[in-house]
Design a protein around this motif. Structure first.
Motif, PDB file in Angstrom:
ATOM      1  N   ALA A 191      94.609  77.111  64.575  1.00  0.00           N
ATOM      2  CA  ALA A 191      95.043  78.646  63.884  1.00  0.00           C
ATOM      3  C   ALA A 191      96.896  78.292  64.274  1.00  0.00           C
ATOM      4  CB  ALA A 191      94.218  79.340  63.341  1.00  0.00           C
ATOM      5  N   ARG A 192      96.617  78.723  65.487  1.00  0.00           N
ATOM      6  CA  ARG A 192      97.888  79.041  65.621  1.00  0.00           C
ATOM      7  C   ARG A 192      99.034  77.392  65.161  1.00  0.00           C
ATOM      8  NH1 ARG A 192      97.492  81.903  68.783  1.00  0.00           N
ATOM      9  NH2 ARG A 192      96.369  80.956  70.305  1.00  0.00           N
ATOM     10  N   TRP A 193      98.973  76.345  65.647  1.00  0.00           N
ATOM     11  CA  TRP A 193      98.947  75.228  65.456  1.00  0.00           C
ATOM     12  C   TRP A 193      99.529  74.968  63.677  1.00  0.00           C
ATOM     13  CZ3 TRP A 193      98.233  70.736  63.136  1.00  0.00           C
ATOM     14  CH2 TRP A 193      99.049  69.617  62.678  1.00  0.00           C
ATOM     15  N   LEU A 194      98.933  75.755  62.814  1.00  0.00           N
ATOM     16  CA  LEU A 194      98.861  75.096  61.617  1.00  0.00           C
ATOM     17  C   LEU A 194     100.095  75.748  61.361  1.00  0.00           C
ATOM     18  CD1 LEU A 194      95.353  74.366  60.432  1.00  0.00           C
ATOM     19  CD2 LEU A 194      97.035  72.996  60.561  1.00  0.00           C
ATOM     20  N   ALA A 195      99.432  77.383  61.699  1.00  0.00           N
ATOM     21  CA  ALA A 195     100.500  78.673  61.032  1.00  0.00           C
ATOM     22  C   ALA A 195     101.634  77.798  61.522  1.00  0.00           C
ATOM     23  CB  ALA A 195     100.329  79.583  61.247  1.00  0.00           C
ATOM     24  N   ASP A 196     102.390  77.165  63.002  1.00  0.00           N
ATOM     25  CA  ASP A 196     103.348  77.086  62.892  1.00  0.00           C
ATOM     26  C   ASP A 196     104.230  76.174  61.976  1.00  0.00           C
ATOM     27  OD1 ASP A 196     102.954  79.119  65.016  1.00  0.00           O
ATOM     28  OD2 ASP A 196     102.777  77.561  66.512  1.00  0.00           O
ATOM     29  N   GLY A 197     103.268  75.302  61.728  1.00  0.00           N
ATOM     30  CA  GLY A 197     103.722  73.985  60.863  1.00  0.00           C
ATOM     31  C   GLY A 197     104.266  74.216  59.516  1.00  0.00           C
ATOM     32  N   GLY A 198     103.489  75.717  59.123  1.00  0.00           N
ATOM     33  CA  GLY A 198     103.474  76.416  57.435  1.00  0.00           C
ATOM     34  C   GLY A 198     102.291  75.823  57.024  1.00  0.00           C
ATOM     35  N   ARG A 199     100.817  75.786  57.437  1.00  0.00           N
ATOM     36  CA  ARG A 199      99.760  75.509  56.956  1.00  0.00           C
ATOM     37  C   ARG A 199      99.076  76.219  57.549  1.00  0.00           C
ATOM     38  NH1 ARG A 199      99.369  69.673  59.017  1.00  0.00           N
ATOM     39  NH2 ARG A 199     100.199  70.499  60.481  1.00  0.00           N
ATOM     40  N   ALA A 200      98.940  77.662  57.233  1.00  0.00           N
ATOM     41  CA  ALA A 200      98.012  78.488  57.895  1.00  0.00           C
ATOM     42  C   ALA A 200      96.647  78.094  56.871  1.00  0.00           C
ATOM     43  CB  ALA A 200      98.704  80.171  57.413  1.00  0.00           C
ATOM     44  N   LEU A 201      95.680  78.596  57.305  1.00  0.00           N
ATOM     45  CA  LEU A 201      94.661  77.810  57.171  1.00  0.00           C
ATOM     46  C   LEU A 201      93.140  79.415  57.338  1.00  0.00           C
ATOM     47  CD1 LEU A 201      92.714  76.250  55.853  1.00  0.00           C
ATOM     48  CD2 LEU A 201      92.419  75.254  57.628  1.00  0.00           C
ATOM     49  N   TRP A 202      93.217  79.584  58.718  1.00  0.00           N
ATOM     50  CA  TRP A 202      91.968  80.749  58.869  1.00  0.00           C
ATOM     51  C   TRP A 202      92.315  81.690  58.734  1.00  0.00           C
ATOM     52  CZ3 TRP A 202      90.520  76.724  62.914  1.00  0.00           C
ATOM     53  CH2 TRP A 202      89.738  75.885  61.457  1.00  0.00           C
ATOM     54  N   SER A 203      91.584  83.015  58.725  1.00  0.00           N
ATOM     55  CA  SER A 203      92.695  84.198  58.703  1.00  0.00           C
ATOM     56  C   SER A 203      91.859  84.385  60.595  1.00  0.00           C
ATOM     57  CB  SER A 203      91.920  85.206  58.120  1.00  0.00           C
ATOM     58  OG  SER A 203      90.224  85.541  58.278  1.00  0.00           O
ATOM     59  N   GLY A 204      93.052  85.348  60.675  1.00  0.00           N
ATOM     60  CA  GLY A 204      91.852  86.248  61.758  1.00  0.00           C
ATOM     61  C   GLY A 204      90.400  86.960  62.194  1.00  0.00           C
ATOM     62  N   ALA A 205      89.939  87.212  61.207  1.00  0.00           N
ATOM     63  CA  ALA A 205      89.068  87.409  60.773  1.00  0.00           C
ATOM     64  C   ALA A 205      87.822  87.072  60.934  1.00  0.00           C
ATOM     65  CB  ALA A 205      88.523  88.856  59.425  1.00  0.00           C
ATOM     66  N   GLU A 206      88.155  85.505  60.293  1.00  0.00           N
ATOM     67  CA  GLU A 206      87.121  84.470  60.075  1.00  0.00           C
ATOM     68  C   GLU A 206      86.688  83.531  61.853  1.00  0.00           C
ATOM     69  OE1 GLU A 206      87.544  81.428  56.607  1.00  0.00           O
ATOM     70  OE2 GLU A 206      89.435  82.537  57.054  1.00  0.00           O
ATOM     71  N   ILE A 207      87.584  83.868  62.703  1.00  0.00           N
ATOM     72  CA  ILE A 207      87.992  82.995  64.076  1.00  0.00           C
ATOM     73  C   ILE A 207      87.818  83.762  65.222  1.00  0.00           C
ATOM     74  CG2 ILE A 207      88.566  80.989  62.580  1.00  0.00           C
ATOM     75  CD1 ILE A 207      91.684  81.001  63.852  1.00  0.00           C
ATOM     76  N   GLY A 208      88.109  85.488  64.926  1.00  0.00           N
ATOM     77  CA  GLY A 208      87.628  86.756  65.693  1.00  0.00           C
ATOM     78  C   GLY A 208      86.582  86.305  66.441  1.00  0.00           C
ATOM     79  N   GLN A 209      86.175  86.371  67.759  1.00  0.00           N
ATOM     80  CA  GLN A 209      85.711  86.478  68.601  1.00  0.00           C
ATOM     81  C   GLN A 209      83.822  86.724  68.706  1.00  0.00           C
ATOM     82  OE1 GLN A 209      86.233  87.086  73.196  1.00  0.00           O
ATOM     83  NE2 GLN A 209      87.984  86.133  73.200  1.00  0.00           N
ATOM     84  N   GLY A 210      84.341  88.050  67.807  1.00  0.00           N
ATOM     85  CA  GLY A 210      83.039  88.712  67.172  1.00  0.00           C
ATOM     86  C   GLY A 210      82.564  87.720  66.137  1.00  0.00           C
ATOM     87  N   ARG A 211      83.275  87.336  64.882  1.00  0.00           N
ATOM     88  CA  ARG A 211      82.880  86.530  64.185  1.00  0.00           C
ATOM     89  C   ARG A 211      81.783  85.441  64.545  1.00  0.00           C
ATOM     90  NH1 ARG A 211      82.866  85.389  58.379  1.00  0.00           N
ATOM     91  NH2 ARG A 211      81.500  83.465  58.103  1.00  0.00           N
ATOM     92  N   VAL A 212      82.999  84.412  65.422  1.00  0.00           N
ATOM     93  CA  VAL A 212      82.622  83.102  66.420  1.00  0.00           C
ATOM     94  C   VAL A 212      80.864  83.734  67.032  1.00  0.00           C
ATOM     95  CG1 VAL A 212      83.287  81.837  68.009  1.00  0.00           C
ATOM     96  CG2 VAL A 212      84.942  82.186  66.282  1.00  0.00           C
TER      97      VAL A 212
END
Length: 162
Positions: free
Chosen positions: A22-43
């Motif tokens: 997600a960080r790599w995508l966001a750094d390239g201007g292509r943000a995808l997943w929200s923090g809530a979707e990929i946070g440790q609790g949800r995972v």
């Protein structure tokens, strides 16, 4: 490479793989997943439910994917029990273009067959041509493009019958 259903103890590492992607995508201007979707609790919740599958090379986790049996959001017209759905396919940057995605997609197809699902389906943001090429090169066929909010998504499917 070893691919298997993730254990709850894998959740922190799965979250790390997803967050790095997600960080790599966001750094390239292509943000995808929200923090809530990929946070440790949800995972952890999704891993405990048996949804995440992980690829290891030796002891190192090199890729992850979520394999679900329903997707009413992107595929509302699909009859229950007919398909398996891939979400959150992510590969560690050091392992990109080394066949991990192909291994995970192959594994998902075998799992879908074992579960007697006629199709393996997935979606991606429609303007992500590199990702679309990966899926098409694997054998997925474009089913349709749908609009969700301000974003267009390409929906792909692959029959699982041999």
């Amino acid at each position: 490479m070893n691919i298997q259903e993730a254990r709850p103890s894998d959740a922190p590492m799965i979250a790390s793989v997803l967050q790095d992607a997600a960080r790599w995508l966001a750094d390239g201007g292509r943000a995808l997943w929200s923090g809530a979707e990929i946070g440790q609790g949800r995972v952890l919740q999704d891993t405990t439910a048996g949804l995440f599958h992980v690829a290891h090379d030796g002891e190192q986790m090199v890729g992850v994917m979520k394999l679900e049996l329903e997707d009413a959001y992107f595929w509302p017209e699909v009859l229950p029990g007919t398909s398996a759905f891939i979400h959150k396919l992510a590969i560690r940057r050091a392992w990109v273009k080394k066949g991990v995605s192909t291994e995970l997609l192959t594994y998902a197809g075998v799992r879908a067959q074992q579960l007697e699902r006629a199709y393996l389906r997935l979606d991606c943001v429609a303007d992500r041509q590199g990702l679309r090429n990966l899926y098409e090169d694997f054998g997925f066929a474009l089913h349709s493009v749908v609009q969700k909010g301000a974003t267009s998504f390409a929906r792909y499917e692959l029959p699982t019958a041999k």
